[in-house]
Design an enzyme around this catalytic site. Structure first.
Site, mmCIF file in Angstrom:
data_model
loop_
_atom_site.group_PDB
_atom_site.id
_atom_site.type_symbol
_atom_site.label_atom_id
_atom_site.label_comp_id
_atom_site.label_asym_id
_atom_site.label_seq_id
_atom_site.Cartn_x
_atom_site.Cartn_y
_atom_site.Cartn_z
ATOM 1 N N LYS A 1 -17.528 -107.533 -1.845
ATOM 2 C CA LYS A 1 -17.708 -106.288 -1.079
ATOM 3 C C LYS A 1 -18.365 -105.079 -1.657
ATOM 4 C CE LYS A 1 -13.834 -104.237 0.944
ATOM 5 N NZ LYS A 1 -14.049 -102.748 0.719
ATOM 6 N N SER B 1 -11.148 -93.884 -9.817
ATOM 7 C CA SER B 1 -11.518 -94.229 -8.681
ATOM 8 C C SER B 1 -13.047 -94.522 -8.830
ATOM 9 C CB SER B 1 -11.585 -93.287 -7.462
ATOM 10 O OG SER B 1 -12.594 -93.681 -6.164
ATOM 11 N N ASP C 1 -6.425 -103.771 -5.435
ATOM 12 C CA ASP C 1 -6.678 -104.512 -4.051
ATOM 13 C C ASP C 1 -6.130 -105.566 -3.887
ATOM 14 O OD1 ASP C 1 -8.523 -102.253 -3.334
ATOM 15 O OD2 ASP C 1 -10.464 -103.439 -3.909
ATOM 16 N N LYS D 1 -4.831 -95.991 1.020
ATOM 17 C CA LYS D 1 -5.771 -97.046 1.220
ATOM 18 C C LYS D 1 -5.789 -97.205 2.838
ATOM 19 C CE LYS D 1 -7.030 -98.234 -2.740
ATOM 20 N NZ LYS D 1 -8.262 -97.781 -3.424
ATOM 21 N N ARG E 1 -6.281 -106.319 4.137
ATOM 22 C CA ARG E 1 -5.958 -107.077 3.132
ATOM 23 C C ARG E 1 -4.289 -107.301 3.382
ATOM 24 N NH1 ARG E 1 -9.771 -107.164 -0.348
ATOM 25 N NH2 ARG E 1 -11.153 -105.156 -0.663
HETATM 26 C C1 S3P Z 1 -13.809 -100.013 -4.609
HETATM 27 C C2 S3P Z 1 -12.840 -99.238 -5.528
HETATM 28 C C3 S3P Z 1 -11.551 -99.035 -5.113
HETATM 29 C C4 S3P Z 1 -11.207 -100.218 -4.263
HETATM 30 C C5 S3P Z 1 -11.958 -100.249 -2.859
HETATM 31 C C6 S3P Z 1 -13.224 -100.691 -3.507
HETATM 32 C C7 S3P Z 1 -15.038 -99.971 -4.954
HETATM 33 O O1 S3P Z 1 -11.373 -97.989 -4.400
HETATM 34 O O2 S3P Z 1 -9.707 -100.095 -3.789
HETATM 35 O O3 S3P Z 1 -11.644 -101.635 -2.231
HETATM 36 O O4 S3P Z 1 -15.934 -100.932 -4.388
HETATM 37 O O5 S3P Z 1 -15.755 -98.979 -5.671
HETATM 38 P P1 S3P Z 1 -11.015 -96.581 -5.347
HETATM 39 O O6 S3P Z 1 -12.219 -96.016 -5.742
HETATM 40 O O7 S3P Z 1 -10.475 -95.519 -4.287
HETATM 41 O O8 S3P Z 1 -9.993 -96.904 -6.211
#
Ligand code: S3P
Length: 425
Positions: A21, A165, A313, A340, A386
């Site tokens: 993803k 993040s 995740d 989340k 999830r």
């Molecule tokens: C993601 C970063 C994470 C993750 C999300 C996907 C990404 O979030 O939890 O499912 O693709 O960069 P955060 O950036 O808020 O930590």
């Protein structure tokens, strides 16, 4: 939609899973602002990544889909068009946060929002750096979607992320593509680096030293032929299922093994999980390989500090594993889990309790004693993909048939999840 899950004796077979993803979002966004065509194979089948494709179409980018192969006719850095209506990010935090970096640099204003869950997710973390770069963004109550983005010429910045993040890092780097000079992003903890790898793959000039990334603005990005590895975060559900069900032997092919994501495998191996990795290769700068998982007794342990960020995740399904482990699992430093798609500390605890499993909710985590039994129960996804999938795995270990309400939430990242699971037992 409800899904009935009956207990599994063992989980065995060989599977391939949909594309990652995180990588799919990034390839689609970068391909849209690159020059020329990109062909993306094994694009994620999840609804989130389709929210990104629809947003790119609405911005005037020709996007064709043929099964899981996506062709994007890139419009160049300055080729996006004003959308006729508001952009809809659906349930996807990645779409709204990462795409805002690009929207902030456009000469036209845009409004972007999403579903009820997304409308409660914090956006100040992107509004702050984008405003410093020169964008004008208003949000509901100053921090929630929908966002109204009035972009224009951006200034490069040197930005230290206040939260670990990868979405925020990506947002700032995407905005930095449009700014003259060098944009620098400093991370408190190294987060997933798919953006850095993808930007280089498309031809951007980007340097990484420890936790600092420097990007030169106004590059020429060139369309590419790309293959997305299978999503390790989706594989995690099947890995845990195979570890828990006795006599299991499961092969998962072509899984993404980027070191900023594969902490999951190191953590499980450290607890005594039998996971073998073979056939490792590099595709477009991303590692991928085959996982062979056999049922194992796992010790349990503590997830904290940087490990929490790296496993964020996977925590819902690791919580399930923790309850069955020898010594239990404690999760700390995970306050981010509360913001989340749902408050995952409370939705995990709630479903565990419904199964008669003890779990203590902490302000920033969970304490789950080990050697517990799962009782069949009526479970709820609470609209969170999830949570739906993690508790399908818990239900495999229960003493009877469980029911998962709102199971359709799985399609946000993995529409084929229940079908794939049923093919294994
Ligand atoms: C993601 C970063 C994470 C993750 C999300 C996907 C990404 O979030 O939890 O499912 O693709 O960069 P955060 O950036 O808020 O930590």
């Amino acid at each position: 939609m409800q899904q009935k899950i009956s207990p599994a004796r063992s989980i065995s077979g060989s599977i391939t899973l949909p594309g990652d993803k995180s990588i799919s979002h990034r390839y689609a966004m970068i391909a849209s602002i690159a020059e020329g065509d990109s062909r993306i194979r094994n694009y994620s089948t999840g609804a989130d990544c389709h929210s990104t494709l629809d947003a790119m179409r609405a911005l005037g980018v020709p996007v064709e889909e043929n099964g899981t192969e996506v062709t994007i006719r890139g419009r160049g850095l300055d080729g996006l068009r004003a959308p006729a209506a508001d952009l809809d990010a659906g349930n996807s935090g990645s779409t709204i946060r990462m795409l805002s970096g690009i929207l902030a640099a456009q000469s036209f204003p845009t409004r972007i929002g999403g579903d009820e869950s997304l409308s409660r997710r914090p956006m100040a973390r992107i509004i702050e750096p984008l405003s410093r770069m020169g964008a004008n963004i208003s949000a509901r109550e100053g921090r929630f979607p929908p966002l109204e983005i009035c972009g224009g010429r951006l200034r490069s910045i040197d930005y230290t992320l206040p939260v670990p993040s990868a979405q925020v890092k990506t947002c700032v780097l995407f905005a930095g593509l449009y700014a003259e000079g060098e944009t620098i992003v400093r991370e408190p903890v190294r987060s997933r680096d798919h953006t850095e790898i993808a930007l280089r793959e498309f031809g951007a000039d980007l340097r990484v030293a420890a936790k600092t990334i420097a990007l030169t603005g106004r590059p020429t990005l060139t369309g590419r032929d790309l293959l997305v590895p299978a999503d390790l975060s989706s594989a995690a559900f099947f890995v845990v299922a195979a570890l828990l069900a006795p006599g299991s032997r499961l092969t998962i092919r072509g899984v993404g093994l980027n070191p900023t994501r594969s902490t999951l495998l190191d953590f499980l191996a450290g607890m005594g999980a039998a996971i073998r990795i073979t056939e490792v290769e590099s595709r477009n700068g991303e590692l991928a390989g085959e996982l062979l998982v056999s049922s194992s007794r796992v010790r349990g342990g503590v997830i904290e500090k940087e490990t929490t960020a790296a496993l964020i995740d996977e925590i819902p399904v690791l919580a399930v594993l923790g309850a069955a482990s020898e010594e239990g699992l404690t999760i700390r430093d995970a306050a981010e889990l509360r913001i989340k798609e749902t408050d995952r500390i409370s939705t995990v605890a709630e479903n565990l309790h419904r199964m008669g499993v003890e779990a203590e909710e902490l302000p920033d985590g969970l304490a789950i004693p080990g050697r517990q039994r799962f009782h069949a129960a009526e479970l709820d996804s609470f609209g969170d993909h999830r949570i739906a999938m993690a508790f399908a795995i818990a239900a495999l270990c229960a003493d009877g048939e469980s029911l998962i309400h709102g199971a359709e939430a799985a399609s946000v990242s993995f529409p084929e999840f229940f079908e794939t699971l049923r093919s294994l037992y």
